[in-house]
Design a protein around this motif. Structure first.
Motif, PDB file in Angstrom:
ATOM      1  N   VAL A 281       0.646  -1.111  -0.059  1.00 43.86           N
ATOM      2  CA  VAL A 281      -0.008  -0.048   0.046  1.00 43.86           C
ATOM      3  C   VAL A 281       0.852   1.187   0.127  1.00 43.86           C
ATOM      4  O   VAL A 281       0.502   2.275  -0.860  1.00 43.86           O
ATOM      5  CB  VAL A 281      -0.987  -0.032   1.029  1.00 43.86           C
ATOM      6  CG1 VAL A 281      -1.544   1.470   1.448  1.00 43.86           C
ATOM      7  CG2 VAL A 281      -1.848  -0.948   1.046  1.00 43.86           C
TER       8      VAL A 281
ATOM      9  N   THR B 152       2.827   1.584  -3.391  1.00 45.64           N
ATOM     10  CA  THR B 152       1.837   2.151  -4.502  1.00 45.64           C
ATOM     11  C   THR B 152       1.559   3.646  -4.176  1.00 45.64           C
ATOM     12  O   THR B 152       1.646   4.346  -5.470  1.00 45.64           O
ATOM     13  CB  THR B 152       0.199   1.284  -4.679  1.00 45.64           C
ATOM     14  OG1 THR B 152       0.552  -0.051  -4.536  1.00 45.64           O
ATOM     15  CG2 THR B 152      -0.496   1.719  -5.500  1.00 45.64           C
ATOM     16  N   GLN B 153       1.275   4.044  -3.110  1.00 48.69           N
ATOM     17  CA  GLN B 153       1.241   5.392  -2.774  1.00 48.69           C
ATOM     18  C   GLN B 153       2.496   6.370  -3.103  1.00 48.69           C
ATOM     19  O   GLN B 153       2.304   7.283  -3.796  1.00 48.69           O
ATOM     20  CB  GLN B 153       0.968   5.596  -1.235  1.00 48.69           C
ATOM     21  CG  GLN B 153       0.672   6.968  -0.785  1.00 48.69           C
ATOM     22  CD  GLN B 153      -0.857   7.304  -1.045  1.00 48.69           C
ATOM     23  OE1 GLN B 153      -1.698   6.647  -1.462  1.00 48.69           O
ATOM     24  NE2 GLN B 153      -1.173   8.585  -1.063  1.00 48.69           N
TER      25      GLN B 153
ATOM     26  N   SER C 117      -5.180   1.640   6.460  1.00 45.69           N
ATOM     27  CA  SER C 117      -5.268   0.231   6.259  1.00 45.69           C
ATOM     28  C   SER C 117      -5.428  -0.472   7.506  1.00 45.69           C
ATOM     29  O   SER C 117      -6.137  -1.628   7.817  1.00 45.69           O
ATOM     30  CB  SER C 117      -4.611  -0.445   5.066  1.00 45.69           C
ATOM     31  OG  SER C 117      -3.244   0.011   5.034  1.00 45.69           O
TER      32      SER C 117
ATOM     33  N   GLN D 213      -6.036   8.285  -3.561  1.00 47.10           N
ATOM     34  CA  GLN D 213      -5.215   6.899  -3.554  1.00 47.10           C
ATOM     35  C   GLN D 213      -4.829   6.255  -2.322  1.00 47.10           C
ATOM     36  O   GLN D 213      -4.912   5.115  -2.225  1.00 47.10           O
ATOM     37  CB  GLN D 213      -3.661   7.474  -4.070  1.00 47.10           C
ATOM     38  CG  GLN D 213      -2.832   6.314  -4.408  1.00 47.10           C
ATOM     39  CD  GLN D 213      -3.303   5.534  -5.534  1.00 47.10           C
ATOM     40  OE1 GLN D 213      -3.667   5.868  -6.577  1.00 47.10           O
ATOM     41  NE2 GLN D 213      -3.317   4.037  -5.285  1.00 47.10           N
TER      42      GLN D 213
ATOM     43  N   GLU E 157      -8.099   4.442  -1.571  1.00 45.88           N
ATOM     44  CA  GLU E 157      -8.368   3.181  -2.703  1.00 45.88           C
ATOM     45  C   GLU E 157      -7.204   2.015  -2.205  1.00 45.88           C
ATOM     46  O   GLU E 157      -7.681   0.716  -2.209  1.00 45.88           O
ATOM     47  CB  GLU E 157      -7.824   3.792  -3.980  1.00 45.88           C
ATOM     48  CG  GLU E 157      -8.359   2.684  -5.045  1.00 45.88           C
ATOM     49  CD  GLU E 157      -8.247   3.318  -6.326  1.00 45.88           C
ATOM     50  OE1 GLU E 157      -7.616   2.742  -7.328  1.00 45.88           O
ATOM     51  OE2 GLU E 157      -8.853   4.812  -6.655  1.00 45.88           O
ATOM     52  N   SER E 158      -6.027   2.081  -2.091  1.00 45.65           N
ATOM     53  CA  SER E 158      -5.105   1.285  -1.795  1.00 45.65           C
ATOM     54  C   SER E 158      -5.439   0.677  -0.513  1.00 45.65           C
ATOM     55  O   SER E 158      -5.141  -0.465  -0.389  1.00 45.65           O
ATOM     56  CB  SER E 158      -3.649   1.480  -1.975  1.00 45.65           C
ATOM     57  OG  SER E 158      -3.282   2.511  -2.985  1.00 45.65           O
TER      58      SER E 158
ATOM     59  N   GLU F 117      -8.394  -1.427  -0.813  1.00 43.18           N
ATOM     60  CA  GLU F 117      -7.950  -2.891  -1.407  1.00 43.18           C
ATOM     61  C   GLU F 117      -7.243  -3.767  -0.531  1.00 43.18           C
ATOM     62  O   GLU F 117      -7.622  -5.163  -0.586  1.00 43.18           O
ATOM     63  CB  GLU F 117      -7.119  -2.459  -2.597  1.00 43.18           C
ATOM     64  CG  GLU F 117      -7.941  -2.014  -3.995  1.00 43.18           C
ATOM     65  CD  GLU F 117      -9.312  -2.885  -4.228  1.00 43.18           C
ATOM     66  OE1 GLU F 117      -9.189  -4.033  -4.412  1.00 43.18           O
ATOM     67  OE2 GLU F 117     -10.465  -2.214  -4.222  1.00 43.18           O
TER      68      GLU F 117
END
Ligand code: ADP
Ligand code: MG
Length: 563
Positions: A86, A89-90, A105, A500, A503-504, A507
């Motif tokens: 996560v 990706t960020q 998260s 973002q 979203e991550s 997920e």
């Protein structure tokens, strides 16, 4: 492990593999995910603390940067790694907000744990979380503020907000100005390629002496001492070629019968070099950047002509030089012509950070720039660089999207408020998941308050009250503890940092929650979990717990999905 098939026992997993199923698997993964979030939590926000990380070779990194901490920690647990992803990706998508994304998260998992205990099914939870995340994006879009590419003040505020709480903070105003100028000069409309911003670290001076070179800095010296140190109004040649006579020609066998013949041969070589130099001079070039070598004799001729030349320039530097000066990279020096040349107001050799470098300035098209970052020690400069990378990221993203949000926990509080209202319209058990999602988002402002030594409950109550009253930019001033208008205060972040992250984080949390079986080909703690994970070739059907025949393939597929 064996299963009974008819009366023949069937071995489906190797002896040293490990399997954890059902609630145990779920709670193991949730615990691992939460642990990752816990590890970075105290670094969040302006008053967050730093971490000192020592790797197996003794290298020390002192940082406040979420993704750096997690990468350095070399986390091996597969579920924990999903949370690390996560952050990664960020980092790739925005460059900032890595800690926030991970903390959210972790909190989504923590909230989920409570609902699972109340027998809410993981699938229901997953659906509720996804619905909430979708709605959250719409809400953020609604409350976001539009920014123009020429609104330098807001861009500088964005740059500065990303540096808050980091080593770069002391010289925030200066650095924010440099970052915005750097991004603006490489921007092509609203497309920004941060690869065109070279960040050069220099140890041994103060942060305040950092500067932006609008042009290109090449870590090379002029090749000959008789060449000039400075060329003004320079016509610049960029060569992907050598100023040498090809080796093969020199090695060719020569039958020398008398000394004159050898002399002829050498003269001929010299003549070729002279021709190359003449060709360059004829084109009008004053400065030559060659990607390959320059023969001593050619150096001598070039120096005689007053040309400043350097050799073995890295190909990405050559590309930048060509782009900045408008030169065409010439692959055969004998073909060079006037219109292949680029232009620079000044090309000079200077001492930069203790080494002699060539500085190409006042270029027509400063589409590549160099940021010279200075700092007292290596660790200091390294941490400043990480903050600058975040800052470059957020300014670029803002130019691309043109939308920002107030910081200091304002968007999270607003989301929590609006999502709780939205939950009523969802109904069923998903409603509980949407409410849990709203609660989870408040971990942002709560942690900002905790890290600032404030009472997080008081802060949350105050934030909620302001947002209830319609002040959607109300956030927590981590320095005073007051709840203030963050937009007025100039604490702003790109919209994409938040969308973002949500979203991550969603997920990853959903992926972890849906796992009810962990089968590892080896000891999980031993870090050999890769063994199954690399095998993505297994058929998707027959996952863990499927028909015995499908077990082998299912293992690869199942673990592959987890990586
Ligand atoms: P991340 O890795 O998530 O970017 P940071 O340590 O950079 O973590 O903290 C980011 C958080 O700090 C964001 O929520 C941002 O709005 C908040 N923040 C930044 N500057 C301020 C400030 N001056 N006052 C309050 N909050 C701030
Ligand atoms: Mg940040």
């Amino acid at each position: 492990m064996a299963q009974q098939m008819g009366n023949q026992p069937m071995i489906v997993l190797s002896e040293d593999s490990q399997r954890t199923s059902g609630d145990d698997a779920q709670s193991m993964n949730i615990t691992a995910g939460k642990a990752v979030a816990e590890a970075v939590r105290t670094t969040l926000g302006p008053k967050g603390m730093d971490k000192m990380l020592v790797d197996s070779t003794g290298n020390v990194v002192v940082t406040n940067d979420g993704v750096t901490i997690l990468k350095e920690m070399e986390i091996e647990h597969p579920a924990a790694n999903m949370i690390v992803e996560v952050a990664e990706t960020q980092e790739d998508e925005v460059g900032d907000g890595t800690t926030s994304a991970v903390v959210v998260s972790g909190e989504l998992l923590s909230e989920a744990e409570d609902l699972l205990d109340q027998d809410i099914h993981a699938t229901t939870l997953a659906q509720g979380y996804r619905q909430a995340a979708e709605e959250a994006k719409d809400i953020l879009e609604d409350v976001s503020i539009d920014v123009d590419a020429d609104d330098t003040e807001i861009l500088e505020q964005i740059a500065a907000t990303a540096m808050t709480g980091k080593g770069a903070e002391n010289a925030k105003d200066l650095l924010a100005d440099l970052v915005v100028r750097a991004v603006s000069s490489v921007a092509d409309g609203n497309e920004v390629d941060t690869d065109n911003i070279k960040v050069e670290k220099i140890v041994g001076s103060a942060v305040e002496n950092s500067e932006l070179v609008e042009g290109v800095l090449v870590d090379k010296e002029r090749v000959h001492e008789n060449m000039p140190y400075l060329v003004e109004d320079a016509d610049v040649a960029v060569l992907d070629d050598a100023l040498e006579v090809q080796e093969t020609e020199i090695d060719a066998e020569v039958n020398v019968t008398d000394p004159d013949q050898l002399q002829d041969f050498l003269d001929q070589e010299e003549e070729q070099l002279k021709e190359m130099v003449d060709q360059i001079v004829e084109s009008g070039a004053d400065v030559v950047f060659a990607q390959d070598g320059i023969d001593d004799m050619a150096q001598h001729y070039l120096a005689e002509e007053g040309v400043l030349a350097t050799r073995r320039v890295k190909s990405d530097d050559a590309t930048k030089l060509a782009r900045a000066t408008g030169a065409t990279v010439v692959s055969n020096v004998n073909d060079i012509e006037a219109d292949d040349l680029g232009f620079a107001g000044s090309v000079s050799q200077q001492e930069v950070g203790g080494s002699q470098q060539l500085l190409v300035e006042d270029v027509e098209n400063a589409k590549s720039v160099t940021l010279l970052l200075r700092g007292g020690t290596e660790h200091v400069v390294d941490e400043i660089e990480r903050a600058i990378e975040d800052s470059l990221g957020v300014v670029s993203v803002t130019l691309e999207d043109g939308k920002v949000l107030p910081g200091g926990g304002a968007p999270e509080t607003e989301l929590a408020l609006q999502l709780r209202q939205f939950a009523d319209s969802v109904g069923g058990r998903e409603q509980l998941a949407v409410e849990a999602f709203a609660d989870a988002l408040e971990v942002g402002p709560r942690t900002l308050a905790e890290n600032a030594g404030l009472d997080s409950i008081d802060s949350l109550v105050e934030l909620r009250r302001e947002h209830d009253a319609g002040n959607d930019a109300a956030g927590l001033d981590a320095y005073t503890g007051d709840v203030i208008d963050m937009e007025e205060e100039g604490v702003v972040e790109p919209l994409r940092v938040k969308t973002q992250a949500i979203e991550s984080a969603t997920e990853a949390a959903v992926m972890i929650l849906r796992i009810d079986d962990v089968i590892a080909a080896g000891d999980l703690k031993g870090g050999q979990v890769d063994a199954g994970g690399d095998d993505d070739g297994g058929p998707p059907a027959g996952g863990p717990g499927g028909a015995p025949g499908g077990m082998g393939g299912g293992m690869g597929g199942g673990m592959g999905g987890m990586m």
